[in-house]
Scaffold this motif. Structure first.
Motif, mmCIF file in Angstrom:
data_model
loop_
_atom_site.group_PDB
_atom_site.id
_atom_site.type_symbol
_atom_site.label_atom_id
_atom_site.label_comp_id
_atom_site.label_asym_id
_atom_site.label_seq_id
_atom_site.Cartn_x
_atom_site.Cartn_y
_atom_site.Cartn_z
ATOM 1 N N ARG A 22 0.835 -1.199 0.000
ATOM 2 C CA ARG A 22 0.000 0.000 0.000
ATOM 3 C C ARG A 22 0.871 1.250 0.000
ATOM 4 N N ALA A 23 1.964 1.219 0.749
ATOM 5 C CA ALA A 23 2.859 2.377 0.790
ATOM 6 C C ALA A 23 3.441 2.664 -0.584
ATOM 7 N N ARG A 24 3.846 1.618 -1.311
ATOM 8 C CA ARG A 24 4.419 1.821 -2.642
ATOM 9 C C ARG A 24 3.380 2.345 -3.631
ATOM 10 N N LYS A 25 2.157 1.851 -3.551
ATOM 11 C CA LYS A 25 1.101 2.311 -4.451
ATOM 12 C C LYS A 25 0.764 3.775 -4.196
ATOM 13 N N LEU A 26 0.682 4.139 -2.927
ATOM 14 C CA LEU A 26 0.370 5.534 -2.605
ATOM 15 C C LEU A 26 1.533 6.455 -2.976
ATOM 16 N N ALA A 27 2.756 5.979 -2.776
ATOM 17 C CA ALA A 27 3.921 6.795 -3.130
ATOM 18 C C ALA A 27 3.978 7.044 -4.631
ATOM 19 N N ALA A 28 3.479 6.069 -5.410
ATOM 20 C CA ALA A 28 3.480 6.232 -6.871
ATOM 21 C C ALA A 28 2.550 7.358 -7.324
ATOM 22 N N SER A 29 1.575 7.711 -6.484
ATOM 23 C CA SER A 29 0.641 8.775 -6.845
ATOM 24 C C SER A 29 1.157 10.166 -6.488
ATOM 25 N N VAL A 30 2.307 10.246 -5.827
ATOM 26 C CA VAL A 30 2.862 11.535 -5.405
ATOM 27 C C VAL A 30 3.392 12.294 -6.620
ATOM 28 N N GLN A 31 3.057 13.574 -6.678
ATOM 29 C CA GLN A 31 3.500 14.415 -7.791
ATOM 30 C C GLN A 31 4.783 15.171 -7.478
ATOM 31 N N GLU A 32 4.989 15.521 -6.214
ATOM 32 C CA GLU A 32 6.147 16.358 -5.868
ATOM 33 C C GLU A 32 6.805 15.843 -4.589
ATOM 34 N N TRP A 33 8.089 15.540 -4.691
ATOM 35 C CA TRP A 33 8.879 15.090 -3.549
ATOM 36 C C TRP A 33 9.770 16.231 -3.057
ATOM 37 N N HIS A 34 10.061 16.207 -1.753
ATOM 38 C CA HIS A 34 10.914 17.241 -1.156
ATOM 39 C C HIS A 34 12.086 16.567 -0.451
ATOM 40 N N HIS A 35 13.255 17.160 -0.572
ATOM 41 C CA HIS A 35 14.453 16.612 0.060
ATOM 42 C C HIS A 35 14.462 16.940 1.556
ATOM 43 N N ASP A 36 14.899 15.981 2.335
ATOM 44 C CA ASP A 36 15.053 16.167 3.780
ATOM 45 C C ASP A 36 16.448 16.723 4.040
ATOM 46 N N PRO A 37 16.558 17.954 4.560
ATOM 47 C CA PRO A 37 17.890 18.542 4.770
ATOM 48 C C PRO A 37 18.700 17.838 5.857
ATOM 49 N N LYS A 38 18.041 17.069 6.725
ATOM 50 C CA LYS A 38 18.752 16.393 7.815
ATOM 51 C C LYS A 38 19.321 15.034 7.402
ATOM 52 N N VAL A 39 18.624 14.341 6.521
ATOM 53 C CA VAL A 39 19.029 12.976 6.147
ATOM 54 C C VAL A 39 19.340 12.957 4.650
ATOM 55 N N PRO A 40 20.602 12.848 4.276
ATOM 56 C CA PRO A 40 20.967 12.857 2.841
ATOM 57 C C PRO A 40 20.263 11.736 2.079
ATOM 58 N N GLY A 41 19.688 12.105 0.950
ATOM 59 C CA GLY A 41 19.036 11.136 0.085
ATOM 60 C C GLY A 41 17.578 10.882 0.403
ATOM 61 N N ARG A 42 17.128 11.223 1.606
ATOM 62 C CA ARG A 42 15.734 10.960 1.977
ATOM 63 C C ARG A 42 14.819 12.035 1.402
ATOM 64 N N GLN A 43 13.663 11.592 0.915
ATOM 65 C CA GLN A 43 12.663 12.502 0.355
ATOM 66 C C GLN A 43 11.309 12.246 1.008
#
Length: 460
Positions: A250-271
């Motif tokens: 379910r998490a992967r399906k919902l993530a696929a519907s996301v239009q805009e991701w934002h970078h996490d300034p604290k954790v490199p690579g995490r969005q």
């Protein structure tokens, strides 16, 4: 061990003089009285009662022992420790173990009742001001490896120990106060998905969570407590919830519907990103946040945070500065950081108890004996937290001490304990050479002044 007498009093050398002071406070407050009143173990009394032997086990744990066998070395020769906790002696380690082995299911229930009484009489979490802020409860489990012949020992998940057998320890922690609300033992295959509701039902009774208090209580757990059934159970009970979705699909399906991701300034690579699709499967409105991080194979690891918190509540819990509360990205990150704080809550306390109290070292073959020992471990944890609360206002460095440093550094201070003719402790002298002696001397003097016990420094 040096002991001498004068016309009026005797003295006793101890390497745990701070623990003597704590024991005097515990005894004066009657903290352990519910154990004597409630727990009735069907065992013949020869020299010490079964309840007294449970106290000996507790004091052995507080003294830093990793096994009950150390009672013979740490507590049995130490007259000062025994007297401080209201004991006239200490049972031999094998006798203490025999008492634990004699415990029945009924005795475990009696100990749970005693633990509940102690918690309600002395816990800070039980007196939480729900109008001022949320009560945060972290729920999690940790592996407790043991021998394959132990009752309910089975193969399960034990970090970095493949094919290991053991049991699982479920815990509800009042995170703001670092107090254990309930510790419960399960077989090795049980995970939080099966233990969540039973744990919370017991926590409700211990904390006295009525409907109004449940609305101001946040349950925070990892994905094993994030199944649709468990989340809806918590929502139906009126709790606030902050968890990770149990379903990876379910998490992967919902993530696929996301239009805009934002970078996490604290954790490199995490969005991170908001999930805008309606969450109609839940009984109350929730916010969902998709989180993804790159894996070593180049693919994304994806999780889904489910939360009933308002933006302001999430920002407060995530310790976000007030000037960032109006920034949409900061609010989004607040929900993620609030979940990240689990690692500084229940996970840290599990680690602290394993390092400081050795809760994973003491294993009993009988399940009831191990569950009784589990309750003693939880009581020892809370007593250490309360001891820090008593001492820290005068000895400020203790505010940042965890379980390990309290047991290893604070409780292990050399000193001399002086007794009156009637056997009561009248004076405690700390070794001035100990680096903590100055602060602890003032703290213990303030703590024990109502008990008419003098505290000073001296050369030991």
């Amino acid at each position: 061990m040096k002991e001498y007498s004068t016309a009026s009093k005797s003295s006793h050398f101890t390497v745990r003089v701070t623990l003597v002071g704590i024991g005097l406070k515990v005894q004066a407050m009657g903290i352990l009285c519910p154990m004597a009143e409630r727990v009735k173990i069907a065992q013949k009394t020869i020299k010490y009662t079964p309840t007294e032997k449970l106290v000996d086990a507790l004091v052995t744990i507080l003294s830093g022992a990793k096994g009950l066998v150390e009672a013979n070395k740490r507590v049995r020769p130490d007259r000062a420790i025994q007297c401080a906790f209201g004991r006239q002696g200490c049972a031999e380690q094998s006798v203490i173990s025999d008492t634990l082995n004699a415990c029945t299911v009924e005795n475990v229930s009696q100990m749970e009742e005693a633990f509940q009484m102690i918690h309600q009489q002395h816990s800070v979490a039980y007196r939480h001001n729900y109008e001022a802020g949320l009560q945060v409860l972290d729920i999690d489990m940790t592996g407790m490896p043991c021998g394959k012949k132990a009752a309910f020992a089975s193969k399960g998940y034990f970090a970095k120990q493949r094919n290991r057998r053991g049991r699982q320890l479920g815990r509800v922690l009042a995170t703001n106060y670092q107090e254990i609300v309930i510790d419960q033992l399960y077989d090795g295959k049980t995970q939080l998905a099966a233990a969540f509701q039973p744990l919370m039902s017991k926590a409700e009774a211990i904390l006295g969570l009525d409907e109004a208090k449940r609305r101001r209580t946040l349950l925070r757990m990892d994905s094993h407590g994030g199944s649709q059934g468990d989340v809806n159970w918590a929502l139906h009970r009126g709790y606030q919830v902050h968890t990770k979705d149990y379903s990876g699909d379910r998490a992967r399906k919902l993530a696929a519907s996301v239009q805009e991701w934002h970078h996490d300034p604290k954790v490199p690579g995490r969005q991170v990103a908001w999930v805008t699709r309606p969450a109609t499967e839940y009984l109350r409105p929730v916010r969902r946040i998709a989180v993804r991080s790159p894996k070593k194979n180049g693919q994304w690891g994806i999780g889904m945070i489910i939360s009933t918190l308002t933006p302001q509540e999430a920002s407060l819990l995530a310790r976000m500065p007030c000037h960032r509360w109006q920034d949409p990205l900061s609010i989004l990150l607040a929900y993620v950081y609030c979940y990240d704080l689990r690692s500084g809550g229940v996970e840290t306390q599990f680690k602290s108890d394993k390092q400081g109290l050795g809760i994973h070292k003491r294993n009993k073959k009988r399940f009831e004996a191990q569950q009784m020992l589990t309750h003693l471990n939880a009581l020892a944890h809370n007593l250490i937290i309360w001891a820090r609360h008593w001492l820290a206002p005068t000895c400020k460095p203790l505010q940042r001490y965890g379980i390990l440093r309290m047991v290893r550094d604070v409780f292990q201070v050399r000193g001399q304990v002086f007794f009156q003719k009637d056997g009561r402790i009248c004076r405690i002298q700390l070794d001035h050479a100990d680096p903590l002696a100055n602060g602890l001397c003032l703290a213990l003097a303030s703590l024990l002044e109502p008990l008419h016990v003098a505290v000073n420094l001296g050369q030991i």
